[in-house]
Design a protein around this motif. Structure first.
Motif, PDB file in Angstrom:
ATOM      1  N   ILE A   1       0.824  -1.134   0.052  1.00 55.28           N
ATOM      2  CA  ILE A   1      -0.061  -0.090   0.129  1.00 55.28           C
ATOM      3  C   ILE A   1       0.841   1.283  -0.021  1.00 55.28           C
ATOM      4  O   ILE A   1       1.905   1.346   0.953  1.00 55.28           O
ATOM      5  CB  ILE A   1      -0.969  -0.079   1.271  1.00 55.28           C
ATOM      6  CG1 ILE A   1      -1.700  -1.054   1.249  1.00 55.28           C
ATOM      7  CG2 ILE A   1      -1.737   1.323   1.352  1.00 55.28           C
ATOM      8  CD1 ILE A   1      -2.809  -1.165   2.372  1.00 55.28           C
TER       9      ILE A   1
ATOM     10  N   ARG B   1      -2.961   4.315  -1.725  1.00 56.52           N
ATOM     11  CA  ARG B   1      -3.386   3.698  -2.859  1.00 56.52           C
ATOM     12  C   ARG B   1      -2.899   2.074  -2.755  1.00 56.52           C
ATOM     13  O   ARG B   1      -1.753   1.843  -2.171  1.00 56.52           O
ATOM     14  CB  ARG B   1      -2.534   4.481  -3.910  1.00 56.52           C
ATOM     15  CG  ARG B   1      -2.746   3.989  -5.473  1.00 56.52           C
ATOM     16  CD  ARG B   1      -2.006   4.451  -6.556  1.00 56.52           C
ATOM     17  NE  ARG B   1      -2.382   5.827  -6.467  1.00 56.52           N
ATOM     18  CZ  ARG B   1      -3.332   6.282  -7.360  1.00 56.52           C
ATOM     19  NH1 ARG B   1      -4.015   5.441  -8.249  1.00 56.52           N
ATOM     20  NH2 ARG B   1      -3.831   7.718  -7.459  1.00 56.52           N
ATOM     21  N   ALA B   2      -3.864   1.502  -3.194  1.00 54.09           N
ATOM     22  CA  ALA B   2      -3.549  -0.102  -3.241  1.00 54.09           C
ATOM     23  C   ALA B   2      -2.626  -0.459  -4.524  1.00 54.09           C
ATOM     24  O   ALA B   2      -2.848   0.010  -5.539  1.00 54.09           O
ATOM     25  CB  ALA B   2      -4.890  -0.945  -3.300  1.00 54.09           C
TER      26      ALA B   2
ATOM     27  N   ASP C   1      -4.364  -5.977  -4.962  1.00 50.53           N
ATOM     28  CA  ASP C   1      -5.776  -5.946  -4.493  1.00 50.53           C
ATOM     29  C   ASP C   1      -5.692  -6.373  -2.951  1.00 50.53           C
ATOM     30  O   ASP C   1      -5.113  -7.234  -2.776  1.00 50.53           O
ATOM     31  CB  ASP C   1      -6.530  -7.216  -4.919  1.00 50.53           C
ATOM     32  CG  ASP C   1      -7.009  -6.933  -6.599  1.00 50.53           C
ATOM     33  OD1 ASP C   1      -6.358  -6.097  -7.008  1.00 50.53           O
ATOM     34  OD2 ASP C   1      -7.239  -7.815  -7.248  1.00 50.53           O
TER      35      ASP C   1
ATOM     36  N   ILE D   1     -13.710   5.481  -1.922  1.00 53.26           N
ATOM     37  CA  ILE D   1     -12.804   4.786  -2.750  1.00 53.26           C
ATOM     38  C   ILE D   1     -12.866   5.151  -4.410  1.00 53.26           C
ATOM     39  O   ILE D   1     -14.068   5.202  -4.827  1.00 53.26           O
ATOM     40  CB  ILE D   1     -13.280   3.046  -2.677  1.00 53.26           C
ATOM     41  CG1 ILE D   1     -12.860   2.733  -1.412  1.00 53.26           C
ATOM     42  CG2 ILE D   1     -12.311   2.209  -3.815  1.00 53.26           C
ATOM     43  CD1 ILE D   1     -13.167   1.066  -1.359  1.00 53.26           C
ATOM     44  N   ASP D   2     -11.995   5.750  -4.712  1.00 51.96           N
ATOM     45  CA  ASP D   2     -11.817   6.604  -6.043  1.00 51.96           C
ATOM     46  C   ASP D   2     -13.212   7.553  -6.107  1.00 51.96           C
ATOM     47  O   ASP D   2     -13.960   7.778  -7.334  1.00 51.96           O
ATOM     48  CB  ASP D   2     -12.132   5.572  -7.179  1.00 51.96           C
ATOM     49  CG  ASP D   2     -10.730   4.878  -7.479  1.00 51.96           C
ATOM     50  OD1 ASP D   2      -9.895   5.225  -6.866  1.00 51.96           O
ATOM     51  OD2 ASP D   2     -11.010   3.746  -8.198  1.00 51.96           O
TER      52      ASP D   2
ATOM     53  N   GLU E   1     -13.388  -3.733  -0.491  1.00 55.49           N
ATOM     54  CA  GLU E   1     -12.360  -4.260  -1.436  1.00 55.49           C
ATOM     55  C   GLU E   1     -11.801  -2.987  -2.323  1.00 55.49           C
ATOM     56  O   GLU E   1     -12.234  -2.268  -2.866  1.00 55.49           O
ATOM     57  CB  GLU E   1     -13.267  -5.204  -2.429  1.00 55.49           C
ATOM     58  CG  GLU E   1     -13.530  -6.563  -1.712  1.00 55.49           C
ATOM     59  CD  GLU E   1     -14.410  -7.313  -2.759  1.00 55.49           C
ATOM     60  OE1 GLU E   1     -14.257  -7.200  -3.956  1.00 55.49           O
ATOM     61  OE2 GLU E   1     -15.012  -8.590  -2.363  1.00 55.49           O
ATOM     62  N   LEU E   2     -10.312  -3.168  -2.360  1.00 47.97           N
ATOM     63  CA  LEU E   2      -9.511  -2.090  -2.989  1.00 47.97           C
ATOM     64  C   LEU E   2      -8.910  -3.156  -3.873  1.00 47.97           C
ATOM     65  O   LEU E   2      -8.055  -3.674  -3.767  1.00 47.97           O
ATOM     66  CB  LEU E   2      -8.609  -1.515  -2.004  1.00 47.97           C
ATOM     67  CG  LEU E   2      -9.031  -0.334  -1.370  1.00 47.97           C
ATOM     68  CD1 LEU E   2      -7.745   0.125  -0.317  1.00 47.97           C
ATOM     69  CD2 LEU E   2      -9.762   0.913  -2.111  1.00 47.97           C
TER      70      LEU E   2
ATOM     71  N   GLN F   1      -6.696   1.457  -6.949  1.00 48.24           N
ATOM     72  CA  GLN F   1      -7.722   2.089  -6.422  1.00 48.24           C
ATOM     73  C   GLN F   1      -7.257   2.967  -5.195  1.00 48.24           C
ATOM     74  O   GLN F   1      -6.293   2.722  -4.431  1.00 48.24           O
ATOM     75  CB  GLN F   1      -8.888   1.488  -6.085  1.00 48.24           C
ATOM     76  CG  GLN F   1      -9.673   0.727  -7.198  1.00 48.24           C
ATOM     77  CD  GLN F   1     -10.849   0.263  -6.703  1.00 48.24           C
ATOM     78  OE1 GLN F   1     -10.825  -0.594  -5.850  1.00 48.24           O
ATOM     79  NE2 GLN F   1     -12.154   0.667  -7.451  1.00 48.24           N
TER      80      GLN F   1
ATOM     81  N   LEU G   1      -8.175   4.874  -1.406  1.00 52.53           N
ATOM     82  CA  LEU G   1      -8.733   4.996  -0.263  1.00 52.53           C
ATOM     83  C   LEU G   1      -8.800   6.737   0.369  1.00 52.53           C
ATOM     84  O   LEU G   1      -7.465   6.738   0.800  1.00 52.53           O
ATOM     85  CB  LEU G   1      -8.645   3.890   0.641  1.00 52.53           C
ATOM     86  CG  LEU G   1      -9.404   4.166   2.097  1.00 52.53           C
ATOM     87  CD1 LEU G   1     -11.077   4.027   1.877  1.00 52.53           C
ATOM     88  CD2 LEU G   1      -8.792   3.033   3.176  1.00 52.53           C
TER      89      LEU G   1
END
Length: 288
Positions: free
Chosen positions: A2, A63-64, A67, A81-82, A93-94, A98, A100
Motif C-alpha cells: 500500500i 493507494r492499493a 488487491d 474509494i476513487d 475491497e480495494l 484504487q 482510499l
C-alpha cells in the motif's frame, strides 16, 4: 503493498502493543482505542494482534498497489474509494490502483484502517506499534511511504458490516476507581463531582483535563512522592491540579500522586474524546 499518498495531522502503525518490557523501561504502547482496531481486524479476518493504521482526525489517502481487503473503524471518518462513498465499519475491497481517502471525522479523534494480512513492517520488541514517547517502532507515516501487507490468514471475513454505537459529540462518561494515592487529596471524591473538559494538551501519551464545574482536587499532602509505576488509565495530578489520564504511550513511572484509575474498558472513550469535549467520571460499581 500500500502506498501512502497523503497524511493528515498524524498517522501511525499500531497493534496491541508490546507488554512485558516494564523492567527494561519500555511501556506497552499500541492502539489508543484497542476496541476499534480489534473490530477492524475481525472484519477483515485478521488475528487480534495484526497491525493496522491509526489515523488522527482524518486526511489519510492510501493507494492499493495490489488487491487488498480493508475496514475503517473508530471515529467515523467518511471513507471513499476513487471518490465513491463507502460504509463505515464494513469490509471494503480495494483493487490494485484504487485510492482510499478518509475525510475529517465529525466526532471522535482516532480512526483505524485494518488491512487483511496486517501491515507487515518489522517488529520492535515483538510489536509493530509506534511509541510516540520513547520513539520505538516505525516512524509516523509520511507521503511516499510504501507499507508491506502480510500473508492473508486462512480464515475469511464472515460479515460485511458491523453495527457500532455512535461516538458522543457532547459529554463522555467513564468509570473510575479511587486510589492508590487518593489520601494525598483533601477530597478525592471531587473527581466524580461536576464536569471536566479535555484540554488542547492531549495526545497518545495522555489527555490533560481542565475543571469545567465542581470543586478542585486540592492536595492534603505536599512534597514529592517516590517514583512509582503508572498503569494505563491512571489519573495523575500534578501541582497545577489539572489531572492527566494516561493513554497508550504513557510513561511507566511517575512522581505525582494518582487519585484514581479509569477502567481499562473505558479508556478508549477518552482516547476518542476531542479537546473541548466534556468528561464526567463515575464511580465504578461491581457486582450489580
Amino acid at each position: 503493498m500500500i502506498s501512502v499518498e497523503q497524511v493528515g495531522p498524524l498517522a501511525t502503525i499500531q497493534d496491541r502493543g508490546r507488554p512485558g518490557w516494564f523492567d527494561s523501561g519500555v511501556g506497552p504502547s499500541g492502539a489508543a482505542d484497542l476496541a476499534s482496531l480489534g473490530l477492524g481486524n475481525r472484519l477483515v479476518g485478521n488475528p487480534e494482534d495484526a497491525a493496522g493504521i491509526e489515523v488522527l482526525l482524518g486526511g489519510l489517502v492510501l493507494r492499493a498497489l495490489r488487491d487488498v481487503l480493508v475496514a475503517v473503524t473508530g471515529a467515523p471518518m467518511q471513507a471513499t474509494i476513487d471518490g465513491i462513498p463507502v460504509g463505515h465499519a464494513s469490509v471494503l475491497e480495494l483493487a490494485a490502483g484504487q485510492v482510499l481517502r478518509l475525510a475529517a471525522a465529525p466526532v471522535g479523534l482516532r480512526g483505524y484502517v485494518a488491512v487483511r494480512g496486517g501491515i507487515a513492517v518489522p517488529p520492535t520488541l515483538g510489536s509493530r506499534s509506534t511509541d510516540t514517547l520513547s520513539g520505538l517502532g516505525p516512524d509516523p507515516l509520511r507521503p511516499g511511504d510504501q507499507l508491506p501487507v502480510g500473508r492473508a490468514p486462512s480464515t475469511y471475513p464472515t460479515v460485511d458490516l458491523a453495527p457500532v454505537p455512535e461516538l458522543p459529540a457532547d459529554r463522555v462518561e467513564v468509570r473510575a476507581l479511587l486510589g492508590p494515592r487518593d489520601a494525598w487529596f483533601e477530597h478525592a471524591a471531587a473527581l466524580f463531582e461536576g464536569d471536566w473538559v479535555i484540554s488542547a494538551d492531549t495526545d497518545r501519551v495522555g489527555a490533560r483535563l481542565d475543571r469545567r464545574r465542581g470543586p478542585p482536587l486540592a492536595r492534603a499532602r505536599h512534597g514529592e512522592l517516590t517514583t512509582e509505576g503508572m498503569a494505563l488509565g491512571s489519573i495523575q495530578v500534578p501541582p497545577s491540579g489539572q489531572p492527566v489520564v494516561f493513554l497508550a504511550d504513557h510513561p511507566i513511572t511517575g512522581g505525582y500522586p494518582v487519585v484514581g484509575v479509569v477502567l481499562t474498558a473505558d479508556v478508549p472513550a477518552i482516547a476518542q474524546a476531542r479537546p473541548g469535549q466534556h468528561l464526567r467520571f463515575r464511580p465504578a460499581v461491581f457486582g450489580t
